[in-house]
Design an enzyme around this catalytic site. Structure first.
Site, PDB file in Angstrom:
ATOM      1  N   GLY A   1       9.992   4.317  -4.362  1.00  0.00           N
ATOM      2  CA  GLY A   1       9.353   5.625  -4.525  1.00  0.00           C
ATOM      3  C   GLY A   1       8.700   6.089  -3.229  1.00  0.00           C
ATOM      4  O   GLY A   1       8.755   7.280  -2.874  1.00  0.00           O
ATOM      5  N   ASP A   2       8.103   5.155  -2.502  1.00  0.00           N
ATOM      6  CA  ASP A   2       7.438   5.514  -1.244  1.00  0.00           C
ATOM      7  C   ASP A   2       8.469   5.860  -0.166  1.00  0.00           C
ATOM      8  O   ASP A   2       8.267   6.773   0.633  1.00  0.00           O
ATOM      9  CB  ASP A   2       6.543   4.359  -0.769  1.00  0.00           C
ATOM     10  CG  ASP A   2       5.508   3.996  -1.818  1.00  0.00           C
ATOM     11  OD1 ASP A   2       5.067   4.917  -2.545  1.00  0.00           O
ATOM     12  OD2 ASP A   2       5.157   2.818  -1.938  1.00  0.00           O
TER      13      ASP A   2
ATOM     14  N   GLY B   1       0.874  -1.176   0.000  1.00  0.00           N
ATOM     15  CA  GLY B   1       0.000   0.000   0.000  1.00  0.00           C
ATOM     16  C   GLY B   1       0.910   1.225   0.000  1.00  0.00           C
ATOM     17  O   GLY B   1       1.656   1.428   0.960  1.00  0.00           O
TER      18      GLY B   1
ATOM     19  N   ASP C   1       7.530  -4.540   0.447  1.00  0.00           N
ATOM     20  CA  ASP C   1       7.256  -3.169  -0.005  1.00  0.00           C
ATOM     21  C   ASP C   1       7.634  -2.134   1.052  1.00  0.00           C
ATOM     22  O   ASP C   1       7.910  -0.995   0.722  1.00  0.00           O
ATOM     23  CB  ASP C   1       5.772  -3.031  -0.346  1.00  0.00           C
ATOM     24  CG  ASP C   1       5.397  -3.865  -1.563  1.00  0.00           C
ATOM     25  OD1 ASP C   1       6.221  -4.701  -1.992  1.00  0.00           O
ATOM     26  OD2 ASP C   1       4.290  -3.682  -2.096  1.00  0.00           O
TER      27      ASP C   1
ATOM     28  N   ASN D   1       1.824   7.987  -8.909  1.00  0.00           N
ATOM     29  CA  ASN D   1       1.766   6.528  -8.761  1.00  0.00           C
ATOM     30  C   ASN D   1       0.822   5.868  -9.765  1.00  0.00           C
ATOM     31  O   ASN D   1      -0.123   5.166  -9.384  1.00  0.00           O
ATOM     32  CB  ASN D   1       1.309   6.163  -7.340  1.00  0.00           C
ATOM     33  CG  ASN D   1       2.474   5.838  -6.437  1.00  0.00           C
ATOM     34  OD1 ASN D   1       3.604   5.724  -6.883  1.00  0.00           O
ATOM     35  ND2 ASN D   1       2.205   5.703  -5.145  1.00  0.00           N
ATOM     36  N   TYR D   2       1.077   6.040 -11.039  1.00  0.00           N
ATOM     37  CA  TYR D   2       0.221   5.435 -12.073  1.00  0.00           C
ATOM     38  C   TYR D   2       0.357   3.915 -12.052  1.00  0.00           C
ATOM     39  O   TYR D   2       1.469   3.392 -12.032  1.00  0.00           O
ATOM     40  CB  TYR D   2       0.625   5.977 -13.450  1.00  0.00           C
ATOM     41  CG  TYR D   2      -0.168   5.381 -14.578  1.00  0.00           C
ATOM     42  CD1 TYR D   2      -1.499   5.741 -14.773  1.00  0.00           C
ATOM     43  CD2 TYR D   2       0.407   4.440 -15.442  1.00  0.00           C
ATOM     44  CE1 TYR D   2      -2.237   5.175 -15.808  1.00  0.00           C
ATOM     45  CE2 TYR D   2      -0.327   3.877 -16.480  1.00  0.00           C
ATOM     46  CZ  TYR D   2      -1.654   4.254 -16.652  1.00  0.00           C
ATOM     47  OH  TYR D   2      -2.389   3.703 -17.671  1.00  0.00           O
TER      48      TYR D   2
ATOM     49  N   GLY E   1      18.345   8.592 -10.263  1.00  0.00           N
ATOM     50  CA  GLY E   1      18.270   9.608  -9.217  1.00  0.00           C
ATOM     51  C   GLY E   1      16.952  10.370  -9.250  1.00  0.00           C
ATOM     52  O   GLY E   1      15.896   9.775  -9.490  1.00  0.00           O
TER      53      GLY E   1
ATOM     54  N   LYS F   1      10.905  11.589  -9.845  1.00  0.00           N
ATOM     55  CA  LYS F   1      11.693  10.421  -9.424  1.00  0.00           C
ATOM     56  C   LYS F   1      12.160   9.674 -10.674  1.00  0.00           C
ATOM     57  O   LYS F   1      11.347   9.398 -11.565  1.00  0.00           O
ATOM     58  CB  LYS F   1      10.830   9.491  -8.568  1.00  0.00           C
ATOM     59  CG  LYS F   1      10.404  10.119  -7.250  1.00  0.00           C
ATOM     60  CD  LYS F   1       9.535   9.171  -6.439  1.00  0.00           C
ATOM     61  CE  LYS F   1       8.101   9.164  -6.892  1.00  0.00           C
ATOM     62  NZ  LYS F   1       7.249   8.220  -6.159  1.00  0.00           N
TER      63      LYS F   1
ATOM     64  N   GLY G   1      14.172   6.668 -10.766  1.00  0.00           N
ATOM     65  CA  GLY G   1      14.694   5.318 -10.516  1.00  0.00           C
ATOM     66  C   GLY G   1      16.200   5.331 -10.298  1.00  0.00           C
ATOM     67  O   GLY G   1      16.717   6.148  -9.522  1.00  0.00           O
TER      68      GLY G   1
HETATM   69  N1  LIG Z   1      18.273   1.001  -8.471  1.00  0.00           N
HETATM   70  C1  LIG Z   1      18.352   2.078  -7.663  1.00  0.00           C
HETATM   71  N2  LIG Z   1      19.529   2.435  -7.124  1.00  0.00           N
HETATM   72  C2  LIG Z   1      19.626   3.516  -6.304  1.00  0.00           C
HETATM   73  N3  LIG Z   1      18.572   4.312  -5.997  1.00  0.00           N
HETATM   74  C3  LIG Z   1      17.371   3.999  -6.526  1.00  0.00           C
HETATM   75  C4  LIG Z   1      17.183   2.870  -7.378  1.00  0.00           C
HETATM   76  N4  LIG Z   1      15.878   2.810  -7.738  1.00  0.00           N
HETATM   77  C5  LIG Z   1      15.281   3.857  -7.125  1.00  0.00           C
HETATM   78  N5  LIG Z   1      16.158   4.578  -6.400  1.00  0.00           N
HETATM   79  C6  LIG Z   1      15.916   5.808  -5.630  1.00  0.00           C
HETATM   80  O1  LIG Z   1      14.562   5.817  -5.226  1.00  0.00           O
HETATM   81  C7  LIG Z   1      13.843   6.881  -5.879  1.00  0.00           C
HETATM   82  C8  LIG Z   1      12.458   6.434  -6.241  1.00  0.00           C
HETATM   83  O2  LIG Z   1      12.527   5.315  -7.103  1.00  0.00           O
HETATM   84  P1  LIG Z   1      11.578   5.190  -8.380  1.00  0.00           P
HETATM   85  O3  LIG Z   1      11.867   6.303  -9.309  1.00  0.00           O
HETATM   86  O4  LIG Z   1      11.741   3.789  -8.877  1.00  0.00           O
HETATM   87  O5  LIG Z   1      10.155   5.419  -7.722  1.00  0.00           O
HETATM   88  P2  LIG Z   1       8.726   4.831  -8.079  1.00  0.00           P
HETATM   89  O6  LIG Z   1       8.671   4.440  -9.520  1.00  0.00           O
HETATM   90  O7  LIG Z   1       7.747   5.824  -7.580  1.00  0.00           O
HETATM   91  O8  LIG Z   1       8.713   3.515  -7.168  1.00  0.00           O
HETATM   92  P3  LIG Z   1       7.484   2.614  -6.571  1.00  0.00           P
HETATM   93  O9  LIG Z   1       6.199   3.215  -7.066  1.00  0.00           O
HETATM   94  O10 LIG Z   1       7.755   1.238  -7.086  1.00  0.00           O
HETATM   95  O11 LIG Z   1       7.632   2.691  -5.091  1.00  0.00           O
HETATM   96  C9  LIG Z   1      14.714   7.278  -7.085  1.00  0.00           C
HETATM   97  O12 LIG Z   1      14.460   8.631  -7.443  1.00  0.00           O
HETATM   98  C10 LIG Z   1      16.108   7.031  -6.541  1.00  0.00           C
HETATM   99  O13 LIG Z   1      16.554   8.136  -5.783  1.00  0.00           O
HETATM  100  O1  LIG Z   2       0.611  -1.166  -6.241  1.00  0.00           O
HETATM  101  C1  LIG Z   2      -0.170  -0.804  -5.365  1.00  0.00           C
HETATM  102  O2  LIG Z   2      -1.317  -0.528  -5.624  1.00  0.00           O
HETATM  103  C2  LIG Z   2       0.215  -0.678  -3.969  1.00  0.00           C
HETATM  104  O3  LIG Z   2      -0.277   0.175  -3.290  1.00  0.00           O
HETATM  105  C3  LIG Z   2       1.231  -1.628  -3.426  1.00  0.00           C
HETATM  106  C4  LIG Z   2       2.655  -1.208  -3.339  1.00  0.00           C
HETATM  107  O4  LIG Z   2       3.051  -1.386  -1.978  1.00  0.00           O
HETATM  108  C5  LIG Z   2       2.965   0.181  -3.811  1.00  0.00           C
HETATM  109  O5  LIG Z   2       2.487   0.344  -5.114  1.00  0.00           O
HETATM  110  C6  LIG Z   2       4.422   0.473  -3.874  1.00  0.00           C
HETATM  111  O6  LIG Z   2       4.561   1.825  -4.309  1.00  0.00           O
END
Ligand SMILES: Nc1ncnc2c1ncn2[C@@H]1O[C@H](COP(=O)(O)OP(=O)(O)OP(=O)(O)O)[C@@H](O)[C@H]1O
Ligand SMILES: O=C(O)C(=O)C[C@H](O)[C@H](O)CO
Length: 314
Positions: free
Chosen positions: A255-256, A34, A292, A165-166, A229, A224, A226
């Site tokens: 991301g969270d 979540g 998560d 969070n799409y 950075g 964000k 990934g």
């Molecule tokens: N492989 C990695 N190595 C180092 N830092 C990472 C990595 N992946 C993510 N991060 C850090 O975490 C932040 C958030 O990750 P990301 O951009 O994947 O978020 P997200 O797509 O919202 O993730 P999720 O929705 O799955 O929680 C990035 O901006 C970066 O700072």
């Molecule tokens: O994917 C979802 O809908 C969730 O809320 C579960 C995961 O814990 C969440 O996406 C991670 O950001």
């Protein structure tokens, strides 16, 4: 005013550690996920005062979720629903390096969250309210509820944070776009991946995406990226945050963790550079293991990562 309030659906999680689909594997682990409770846990572990609002089923998964969230020192508000089960998410690794997520979340307790469940005093005293696009995709009732919470917090002088969070399994770019734009318009701080931002404002460079989001209202935008950075734009200040290098086990929740780290430092009054540094370190820490929320870092974890401390502790 007091801390951070997040609202959204938390759902049971069944996941495999080994490669191979759940159609053939016989061992799996149980936890929960979540986005909004993940952010709450990340912020609480870093010392923020946090509340979470959600509706869960009166079942073992629901009890596991509330007990764990409370155990992290978070105040839990919302409702226990005896007429609908807690939603479920199944995550397996059909092949090396590939993660597959399947949701069983239609008509479950979390998607019945309603305006009557909102804790008025907690919202009126919140410094920051955080919600995500997942709630907007869960149906009109949940969408209305989180948008009402956002308006309540703003009217009381608090600040609203929104992460797009799409989730492609829940809706389409076309249905998400107007919902994203409405939520962005109600927010002070917006977090998005570059691909997610493009759904709301059209494609462009990272700087262009952030500028176009600010044109819809928010003063603070964080993109964000990934393992590349992250990028922030606040007023005329920009910060390009490089990633911290870690060995990656599972990026779900990064991301969270990032959002939890950023908002905690903002609550503490830290400048943009410091907010981004903690956020990126938290995101990187979350990638180092399964689950998560389990890998959400403490202050000590952040310090060890950012100062390159001894990897062996004894
Ligand atoms: N492989 C990695 N190595 C180092 N830092 C990472 C990595 N992946 C993510 N991060 C850090 O975490 C932040 C958030 O990750 P990301 O951009 O994947 O978020 P997200 O797509 O919202 O993730 P999720 O929705 O799955 O929680 C990035 O901006 C970066 O700072
Ligand atoms: O994917 C979802 O809908 C969730 O809320 C579960 C995961 O814990 C969440 O996406 C991670 O950001």
């Amino acid at each position: 005013m007091s801390g951070l309030v997040t609202a959204g659906e938390s759902l049971a999680l069944i996941y495999t550690r080994n490669t191979g689909g759940l159609d053939v594997l016989s061992e799996a682990a149980v936890s929960f996920g979540g986005a909004e409770s993940n952010v709450a846990i990340a912020a609480a572990r870093l010392g923020a005062d946090v509340s979470w609002v959600g509706r869960i089923g009166d079942d073992a998964f629901g009890r596991r979720i509330t007990r764990t969230i409370r155990g992290e020192g978070i105040d839990v508000y919302g409702a226990l629903d005896s007429t609908a089960p807690t939603a479920l998410m199944v995550k397996d690794r059909p092949s090396l390096g590939r993660t597959r997520v399947v949701y069983y979340r239609t008509g479950n307790a979390g998607s019945r969250l309603c305006v009557e469940d909102l804790p008025q005093p907690a919202l009126e005293s919140a410094e920051i309210f955080h919600f995500t696009g997942i709630s907007l995709a869960l149906g009109d009732q949940v969408a209305r509820t989180v948008l009402t919470a956002a308006r309540t917090v703003r009217e009381a002088g608090g600040c609203v944070s929104f992460d797009l969070n799409y989730r492609s399994k829940m809706w389409t770019h076309e249905s998400a776009e107007p919902a994203f734009r409405e939520a962005i318009g109600l927010s002070d701080i917006v977090f998005a991946g570059d691909d997610e931002a493009a759904i709301a404002v059209g494609s462009g460079s990272v700087g262009e995406l952030a500028q176009r989001i600010t044109a819809l209202g928010p003063q603070e935008v964080v993109i964000k990226l990934g393992d590349r950075g992250a990028y922030a734009l606040v007023g005329d200040e920009t910060v390009q945050q490089p990633p911290f290098l870690v060995e990656v086990a599972d990026t779900v929740g990064a991301g969270d963790a990032f959002v939890g780290g950023y908002l905690t430092e903002r609550l503490a009054g830290l400048d943009l550079k410091s907010r981004m540094r903690t956020a990126a370190a938290a995101g990187a820490c979350a990638c180092r293991g399964d689950g998560d929320w389990e890998m959400m870092p403490t202050r000590r974890d952040i310090m060890e990562l950012t100062t390159g401390g001894d990897p062996v502790s004894r």
